[in-house]
Design a protein around this motif. Structure first.
Motif, short mmCIF file in Angstrom:
data_model
loop_
_atom_site.label_atom_id
_atom_site.label_comp_id
_atom_site.label_asym_id
_atom_site.label_seq_id
_atom_site.Cartn_x
_atom_site.Cartn_y
_atom_site.Cartn_z
N ALA A 1 -53.44 -112.73 -32.86
CA ALA A 1 -53.08 -111.28 -32.58
C ALA A 1 -52.71 -110.64 -33.88
O ALA A 1 -53.01 -109.44 -33.86
N ALA A 2 -51.66 -111.39 -34.40
CA ALA A 2 -51.07 -110.46 -35.58
C ALA A 2 -51.93 -110.28 -36.63
O ALA A 2 -51.98 -109.27 -37.57
N LEU A 3 -53.09 -111.23 -36.96
CA LEU A 3 -54.30 -111.00 -37.53
C LEU A 3 -54.88 -109.75 -37.53
O LEU A 3 -55.76 -109.14 -38.21
N GLY A 4 -55.13 -109.61 -36.32
CA GLY A 4 -56.20 -108.40 -35.68
C GLY A 4 -57.24 -108.71 -34.99
O GLY A 4 -58.02 -107.96 -34.91
N ILE A 5 -57.36 -109.80 -34.54
CA ILE A 5 -58.50 -110.51 -33.69
C ILE A 5 -58.45 -110.00 -32.40
O ILE A 5 -57.38 -109.84 -31.75
N THR B 1 -66.57 -103.86 -42.30
CA THR B 1 -66.74 -102.47 -42.24
C THR B 1 -68.31 -102.05 -41.94
O THR B 1 -68.46 -100.81 -41.52
N LEU B 2 -68.96 -103.11 -42.01
CA LEU B 2 -70.62 -102.78 -41.76
C LEU B 2 -70.80 -102.47 -40.20
O LEU B 2 -69.73 -102.78 -39.44
N PRO B 3 -71.60 -101.79 -39.65
CA PRO B 3 -71.83 -101.66 -38.27
C PRO B 3 -71.96 -103.14 -37.71
O PRO B 3 -72.96 -103.76 -38.02
N GLY B 4 -71.17 -103.25 -36.65
CA GLY B 4 -71.18 -104.84 -36.03
C GLY B 4 -69.94 -105.33 -35.70
O GLY B 4 -69.04 -104.56 -35.87
N VAL B 5 -69.99 -106.62 -35.36
CA VAL B 5 -68.45 -107.03 -34.74
C VAL B 5 -68.25 -108.21 -35.87
O VAL B 5 -69.15 -109.23 -35.90
N PRO B 6 -67.38 -108.14 -36.62
CA PRO B 6 -66.94 -108.97 -37.61
C PRO B 6 -66.46 -110.44 -37.09
O PRO B 6 -65.42 -110.36 -36.17
N ALA C 1 -56.53 -108.82 -42.75
CA ALA C 1 -55.61 -108.02 -41.83
C ALA C 1 -55.55 -106.52 -41.77
O ALA C 1 -55.60 -105.95 -40.76
N LEU C 2 -55.62 -105.94 -43.27
CA LEU C 2 -55.56 -104.45 -43.32
C LEU C 2 -56.89 -103.98 -42.75
O LEU C 2 -56.86 -102.92 -41.87
N LEU C 3 -57.95 -104.64 -42.90
CA LEU C 3 -59.09 -104.09 -42.27
C LEU C 3 -59.27 -104.35 -40.66
O LEU C 3 -59.88 -103.39 -40.22
N LEU C 4 -58.84 -105.25 -40.17
CA LEU C 4 -58.58 -105.49 -38.94
C LEU C 4 -57.76 -104.43 -38.30
O LEU C 4 -58.14 -103.96 -37.11
N ALA C 5 -56.69 -104.02 -38.92
CA ALA C 5 -55.70 -103.13 -38.32
C ALA C 5 -56.49 -101.86 -38.09
O ALA C 5 -56.51 -101.00 -37.30
N ALA C 6 -57.33 -101.47 -39.42
CA ALA C 6 -58.00 -100.27 -39.34
C ALA C 6 -59.05 -100.03 -38.12
O ALA C 6 -59.17 -99.19 -37.59
N ARG D 1 -63.78 -90.30 -40.25
CA ARG D 1 -64.76 -90.68 -41.47
C ARG D 1 -64.00 -92.03 -42.27
O ARG D 1 -62.54 -91.98 -41.98
N PHE D 2 -64.77 -92.98 -42.52
CA PHE D 2 -64.26 -93.95 -43.50
C PHE D 2 -65.08 -94.35 -44.37
O PHE D 2 -66.18 -94.48 -44.20
N CYS D 3 -64.55 -94.13 -45.54
CA CYS D 3 -65.34 -94.31 -46.92
C CYS D 3 -65.19 -95.80 -47.39
O CYS D 3 -63.90 -96.34 -47.47
N VAL D 4 -66.25 -96.50 -48.01
CA VAL D 4 -66.14 -97.82 -48.56
C VAL D 4 -66.68 -97.58 -49.95
O VAL D 4 -68.14 -97.37 -49.97
#
Length: 777
Positions: free
Chosen positions: A28-32, A629-634, A684-689, A722-725
């Motif tokens: 949960a803390a990781l962002g799953i 960050t791509l479309p889909g479920v990581p 963790a940062l990306l999953l928080a986003a 918007r989110f830019c990569v």
């Protein structure tokens, strides 16, 4: 029901539901958002993976049973997490007393109510079932005392180690045979024929999973079988214990499209919007059919795309080096053709004969010899797992890839285009498709991938080594197609089936930018002696990809296990059926010597690692960014939030040190933090986003952005968000001006990103990627 991010857990008696409960707070803390579980129904005792199900009506007691599952779900829900489970509709484990369906078929033959559950050709062997589970001939084993007759739980059965073969009800009141002649007479009356396991390839009269005789294929299209296999899964979904399913090996089923539609219909009737994904290996130019009504694949296609983007164009240096050193002189296409022929005539000789018999009456103008030749050419030319022509009114026909293979035998094409509903045609097509899938799997993934060694990071499940790399433009096109058709498909870069870990592949991909240094390293390598130069070359790559900070005896044991598996899968100097232990020992000794005793070799390898590590770590971190960050479920495979240098299974299923990962996540990230910490913090940062803007990630579109060579850029858009990569790719240090679609704060550096454009060297100074949020006015 769409997961935000999944975490794959491999359950077995060494890692149970209770063990998973202890990791819920960390996940949960990781962002799953969802645990993505390996099969949880009752599997063969001691199973390390769960795909050998023996009872679909019970939760596996070795994992904690229903009580343990309920405890896990309670813990997950307390932290706002859900559960997705892996289901196995294609096959069951057989041969032992643990499968009651199978034992009943042995006992009663065609009269068993479970006879229709298995794909048995009763016209062969005079209506009996081949039971090739012996290591030798029945007479010799009986006379040695290895094959016996005994009574267990009130029932008489022949026994061979853990295998049981139940006698007919008519023979339950018997005297124990005192001689082989009496035992032989008793065996002759049974509904099964005992045989040496080596006879299965040519004599087997029932379909199995690939070439594994202890996994018998199911006829899941039969309504009674479908209900029995899925009843507990439907109950779990109805109770809200699971939110969706992953369908294992969907291409093994008679009609994957009909199965998937029925599965979704049944789940949706219980509760709307189930998440349904399928394990499907997509060929390079193949798309998952939209009429299956799934949410997409388990992510091998995305894994291939991301991996190919990380590779650069080495100008043919690596191909030339491989051919020169190995002496094989074969392209991957050559290797696949050879492997397909070998596999068709060895592992699947029996099923091939059944396909020929099924088609023979449908093409009366073709001689048996011509049909055999032409059918073989079609199997060899096919460049996907299978087609989906059914012979019924809604048949999609052969499709473009199979259609191209049918150019080898044009007179067969009308049968694959038929929609008349003729049962004989439908049966022939089914047999063809259910053979082409295992032929592809065994010939490509489990043979050619072990023979062709240009660069092992392009030899993995769902990959095509003929495609050495993808340009950003090619990558964008593939992502946009997937986003359009399956915006919620799974995205993964590591699985329980991968050939080598995601960070091992990232290391090897860096060789495309250091091909000359790799060539120098190989040319300085010691003479391999009795070891084939091709095997030595593949070993060098394996060591480079998996080399730990401090190689020890445990590492040697892992490499030796890989050595034996590599040789047996390649089937050139050894095999599972006829292992050459003398050569295997030589190969293992050579590997052991390189690791522990050849200091110059180890020194050169360490030096090469020092050269490529910056690019390797760039690849690893960019891989994380793209997956999330791509479309889909990581999907994050267990433990891969730290560096993953694993080898092929079972090495990629080793225990995970969750205590170390939880401690690392809770600690601040220092500027000089080791790679494991940087990778985990990035995840963790990306999953928080993703958690902070659910709609953007679930429904946002994908827009490629212009970027200089060696850079990939895109933005995700939904409404005003918007989110830019921006990230490095193709193992190149690209530079130049990057146009900025909007301004923001880089989430990785905390620095502002402003102006109309920015130099790549400035934007990507401390991290190989830049990420920022913005909003359209």
């Amino acid at each position: 029901m769409i997961p935000r991010a999944t975490y794959r857990l491999q359950f077995h008696k060494g890692f149970t539901f209770a063990d998973a409960v202890r990791q819920v707070d960390y996940l949960a803390a990781l962002g799953i958002s969802h645990v993505y579980a390996s099969p949880i129904l009752t599997a063969r005792a001691g199973s390390r993976h769960g795909y050998d199900v023996v009872d679909h009506s019970r939760i596996n007691p070795e994992l904690g049973g229903m009580e343990g599952l309920l405890g896990l779900v309670r813990a997950l829900k307390a932290r706002g997490l859900g559960l997705i489970v892996d289901i196995v509709p294609n096959h069951m484990a057989v041969g032992r007393a643990d499968n009651l369906w199978w034992q009943d078929v042995l006992r009663k033959g065609r009269a068993s109510p479970f006879a229709e559950a298995f794909d048995i050709d009763w016209d062969m062997l005079d209506g009996k079932l081949l039971a090739p589970f012996l290591d030798g001939q029945p007479q010799a084993l009986w006379q040695k005392g290895a094959l016996t007759l005994g009574c267990e739980n009130g029932e008489w059965a022949f026994a061979y180690f853990s295998h049981r073969f139940a006698l007919r009800p008519e023979d339950q009141d018997i005297a124990v045979p005192s001689s082989w002649a009496e035992a032989q007479a008793l065996l002759a009356r049974q509904h099964f024929v005992l045989a040496d396991w080596r006879e299965a390839d040519t004599r087997l009269n029932w379909r199995r999973f690939f070439d594994i005789t202890e996994l018998a294929a199911l006829r899941i299209a039969e309504p009674e079988v479908f209900e029995a296999v899925h009843r507990l899964t439907f109950d779990l979904y109805a109770q809200g214990l699971i939110d969706g399913v992953r369908v294992d090996h969907v291409d093994g089923l008679a009609d994957p499209a009909a199965y998937c539609r029925l599965l979704r219909q049944r789940l949706a009737a219980i509760r709307p919007h189930p998440y349904v994904i399928v394990e499907k290996i997509l060929a390079r130019h193949e798309a998952l059919p939209a009429d299956w009504q799934t949410d997409g694949t388990t992510g091998y296609d995305a894994m291939n795309d991301v991996a190919a983007l990380l590779h650069g164009d080495d100008g043919g240096v690596l191909e030339g080096l491989w051919r020169r050193v190995s002496g094989r002189g074969l392209s991957f296409e050559d290797e696949e053709v050879i492997a397909r022929r070998e596999i068709l005539h060895s592992k699947f000789a029996g099923p091939f004969e059944q396909v020929l018999r099924a088609f023979a009456g449908l093409v009366p103008d073709a001689t048996p010899e011509a049909l055999r030749h032409d059918m073989e050419e079609v199997f060899v030319a096919l460049r996907c797992y299978r087609g989906y022509a059914t012979g019924f009114v809604n048949s999609p026909g052969p499709g473009p890839i199979l259609s191209q293979a049918l150019d080898r035998a044009p007179y067969l094409r009308p049968l694959f285009e038929d929609r008349s509903g003729d049962p004989q045609i439908a049966d022939a097509l089914r047999r063809f498709h259910q053979l082409s899938a295992p032929v592809a799997a065994k010939a490509v993934e489990d043979t050619a991938f072990y023979r062709y060694g240009r660069l092992l990071s392009r030899n993995d499940v769902g990959f095509d080594p003929r495609c050495a790399f993808l340009t950003p433009e090619e990558f964008h096109a593939r992502v946009r197609r997937r986003a359009r058709d399956y915006p919620h498909a799974m995205l993964t870069t590591a699985t329980h089936d991968h050939k080598r870990g995601e960070d091992a592949r990232a290391r090897l991909a860096a060789l495309t930018a250091h091909a000359q240094q790799w060539r120098d390293f190989v040319q300085a390598a010691p003479e391999p002696g009795a070891v084939d130069p091709a095997d030595a070359y593949i070993l060098y790559q394996t060591l480079l990809g998996s080399w730990p900070a401090s190689p020890d005896r445990y590492y040697v044991e892992r490499i030796e296990a890989w050595c034996r598996k590599h040789l047996r899968e390649a089937k050139l100097r050894s095999s599972w059926q006829a292992p050459d232990e003398i050569y295997e020992d030589s190969f293992c000794a050579f590997a052991r010597h390189l690791i522990l005793k050849d200091a110059p070799f180890a020194g050169r390898l360490t030096a090469l690692l020092g050269t490529i590590t910056p690019d390797a770590q760039t690849n690893s971190l960019v891989q994380v960014v793209l997956r999330n960050t791509l479309p889909g479920v990581p999907d994050l495979y267990q433990g891969c939030e730290f560096r993953d240098l694993s080898l092929v299974d079972p090495d990629n299923r080793r225990p995970v040190d969750y205590a170390a990962r939880a401690a690392a996540l809770a600690a601040p990230l220092l500027p000089d933090a080791p790679f494991d910490r940087r990778k985990q913090k990035l995840i963790a940062l990306l999953l928080a986003a993703r958690r902070n803007d659910l709609d953007l990630w679930a429904y946002g579109d994908y827009q490629p952005l212009p970027a200089p060579d060696g850079i990939i850029a895109f933005q995700r858009r939904h409404g005003a968000q918007r989110f830019c990569v921006v990230a490095r790719c193709n193992s190149r240090e690209g530079d130049g001006l990057i146009p900025l679609p909007f301004e923001g704060i880089n989430l990785l550096s905390s620095q502002p990103v402003s102006g109309n454009s920015i130099a790549a060297s400035a934007l990507l100074d401390n991290w190989p990627a830049a990420l920022w949020l913005g909003a359209q006015p």
